[in-house]
Design a protein around this motif. Structure first.
Motif, PDB file in Angstrom:
ATOM      1  N   VAL A 242      -3.284 -32.963   1.844  1.00 38.78           N
ATOM      2  CA  VAL A 242      -4.552 -33.709   1.834  1.00 38.78           C
ATOM      3  C   VAL A 242      -4.314 -35.100   2.389  1.00 38.78           C
ATOM      4  N   SER A 243      -5.395 -35.748   2.781  1.00 38.92           N
ATOM      5  CA  SER A 243      -5.312 -37.060   3.402  1.00 38.92           C
ATOM      6  C   SER A 243      -4.770 -38.105   2.436  1.00 38.92           C
ATOM      7  N   TYR A 244      -4.139 -39.145   2.997  1.00 33.36           N
ATOM      8  CA  TYR A 244      -3.632 -40.253   2.189  1.00 33.36           C
ATOM      9  C   TYR A 244      -4.754 -41.024   1.509  1.00 33.36           C
ATOM     10  N   ASP A 245      -5.966 -40.902   2.033  1.00 39.20           N
ATOM     11  CA  ASP A 245      -7.111 -41.591   1.428  1.00 39.20           C
ATOM     12  C   ASP A 245      -7.697 -40.828   0.242  1.00 39.20           C
ATOM     13  N   SER A 246      -7.176 -39.651  -0.067  1.00 39.48           N
ATOM     14  CA  SER A 246      -7.757 -38.804  -1.108  1.00 39.48           C
ATOM     15  C   SER A 246      -7.440 -39.328  -2.506  1.00 39.48           C
ATOM     16  N   PHE A 285       1.377 -36.971   8.036  1.00 37.39           N
ATOM     17  CA  PHE A 285      -0.072 -37.112   8.117  1.00 37.39           C
ATOM     18  C   PHE A 285      -0.780 -36.774   6.801  1.00 37.39           C
ATOM     19  N   SER A 286      -0.025 -36.328   5.797  1.00 39.82           N
ATOM     20  CA  SER A 286      -0.677 -35.850   4.579  1.00 39.82           C
ATOM     21  C   SER A 286       0.249 -35.967   3.385  1.00 39.82           C
ATOM     22  N   GLN A 322     -10.317 -34.565   2.547  1.00 37.80           N
ATOM     23  CA  GLN A 322      -9.958 -34.181   3.900  1.00 37.80           C
ATOM     24  C   GLN A 322      -8.572 -33.532   3.945  1.00 37.80           C
ATOM     25  N   ILE A 323      -8.492 -32.466   4.733  1.00 37.06           N
ATOM     26  CA  ILE A 323      -7.198 -31.859   5.058  1.00 37.06           C
ATOM     27  C   ILE A 323      -6.855 -32.334   6.462  1.00 37.06           C
ATOM     28  N   PRO A 324      -5.929 -33.269   6.609  1.00 38.48           N
ATOM     29  CA  PRO A 324      -5.698 -33.900   7.918  1.00 38.48           C
ATOM     30  C   PRO A 324      -4.968 -32.976   8.884  1.00 38.48           C
ATOM     31  N   PHE A 325      -5.094 -33.313  10.154  1.00 41.27           N
ATOM     32  CA  PHE A 325      -4.356 -32.617  11.193  1.00 41.27           C
ATOM     33  C   PHE A 325      -3.685 -33.675  12.061  1.00 41.27           C
ATOM     34  N   ILE A 327      -2.610 -36.297  14.675  1.00 38.31           N
ATOM     35  CA  ILE A 327      -3.311 -37.053  15.714  1.00 38.31           C
ATOM     36  C   ILE A 327      -2.288 -37.905  16.461  1.00 38.31           C
TER      37      ILE A 327
END
Length: 335
Positions: A242-246, A285-286, A322-325, A327
């Motif tokens: 999951v995203s670091y912002d989660s 990224f996650s 968010q599940i990041p991908f 970039i």
């Protein structure tokens, strides 16, 4: 011709009685017992199949011989033949019963019977019955047993591979390292459900419904994983990032709720074993975690992962997780 009327009448009476016994009495008795659900009744009736007719016909011929004007030596020869047929039919019934009840016992203790045990039990009864039959009609069985013992050594040397597979099959069944119905994965990558263990091979059915035939000796010496031992239940694992912002507390709560919903669908009997997740890696990224959830057996992992991916994707979208991908930023510098 008159003196043959009574013997012929006995033969006809035996045939008619056999037909009535097989088609009427035997059939009605089978229906009655089946409705009462008597344990083992299907095995008994399967063992007695066609035997009612045979025994009535034999009885008719026996009384026909007693009432016929044939010479005593011929009558004795016919009586001996009828005795052999009767004893062999009884032996066959006992062999069927033994095989059937061995299968029933294995089914109650282990789930699915193997043909190895039932066939060997049937063969043992047939051999014993044949020896008793020979002894009954006056044939000395001691020389036969001695000859078979000596000949068995030569046969054993000639059939080493076959005997190795036979005893390996015994070892697999007795040790219960594999049982029919178990899902196994061999060291060569082949995997599937054990469908049968016979005197030579073990049959494995793949998920694609193809069949793998493995010699018992090969399986006994192979390195394999049995996913049904010590129990069929298995832990499904799913890796997600999951995203670091989660909000990680929210991620954990939502993920476990979704996992419980999936368990309620595919493994409600295991719902007491609550699913859980553990964060474990700060990735590029996650933030990665692994979800652990119990399912009923190995194959249920597929449907479990399918439902988890669908439901987690939908729920994360609703909760703003968010599940990041990956970039990659590319900066172009001009001259």
């Amino acid at each position: 011709m008159i003196q043959w009327i009574i013997p012929l009448a006995f033969i006809c009476a035996g045939i008619i009685a056999g037909l009535i016994g097989e088609k009427v009495i035997f059939k009605k008795l089978k229906t009655f017992v089946t409705e009462k659900e008597v344990p083992g009744s299907d095995i008994i009736f399967q063992a007695l199949h066609r035997m009612t007719f045979v025994w009535f016909v034999l009885a008719g011929f026996f009384w026909a011989i007693l009432g016929s004007p044939v010479r005593p030596d011929i009558a004795n020869a016919f009586q001996k033949i009828l005795t052999i047929i009767f004893l062999y039919s009884v032996t066959l019934v006992l062999a069927r019963l033994t095989s059937g009840f061995v299968n029933l016992l294995v089914r109650r203790t282990e789930g699915v019977p193997t043909s190895l045990l039932s066939n060997l039990a049937k063969i043992a009864v047939l051999i014993l019955g044949t020896l008793i039959l020979l002894q009954t009609v006056g044939v000395q069985i001691t020389p036969i047993v001695t000859t078979l013992g000596i000949g068995g050594l030569a046969v054993g040397l000639a059939l080493q591979d076959t005997l190795a597979n036979l005893f390996s099959g015994f070892y697999l069944v007795i040790s219960q390292q594999v049982r029919t119905g178990d899902y196994v994965k061999l060291d060569d990558g082949n995997q599937g459900y054990i469908t049968d263990i016979n005197w030579r091979n073990t049959t494995i059915r793949e998920i694609s419904n193809n069949v793998i035939i493995v010699p018992n000796s090969k399986l006994a010496s192979a390195i394999f994983t049995n996913y049904h031992l010590p129990a069929k239940e298995i832990t499904l694992t799913l890796n997600v990032g999951v995203s670091y912002d989660s909000d990680l507390e929210l991620v954990e709560r939502v993920t476990v709720e979704v996992a419980k919903e999936v368990m309620q669908e595919i493994a409600p009997e295991l719902i007491a074993n609550e699913p859980y997740m553990r964060f474990h890696t700060f990735n590029d990224f996650s933030i990665d975690y692994t979800l652990y959830m119990r399912v009923s057996e190995f194959f249920d992992q597929r449907i479990g992962k399918h439902l988890l991916v669908k439901k987690l994707h939908k729920r994360y979208h609703q909760e703003g997780i968010q599940i990041p991908f990956p970039i990659r930023d590319i900066n172009l510098h001009g001259n």
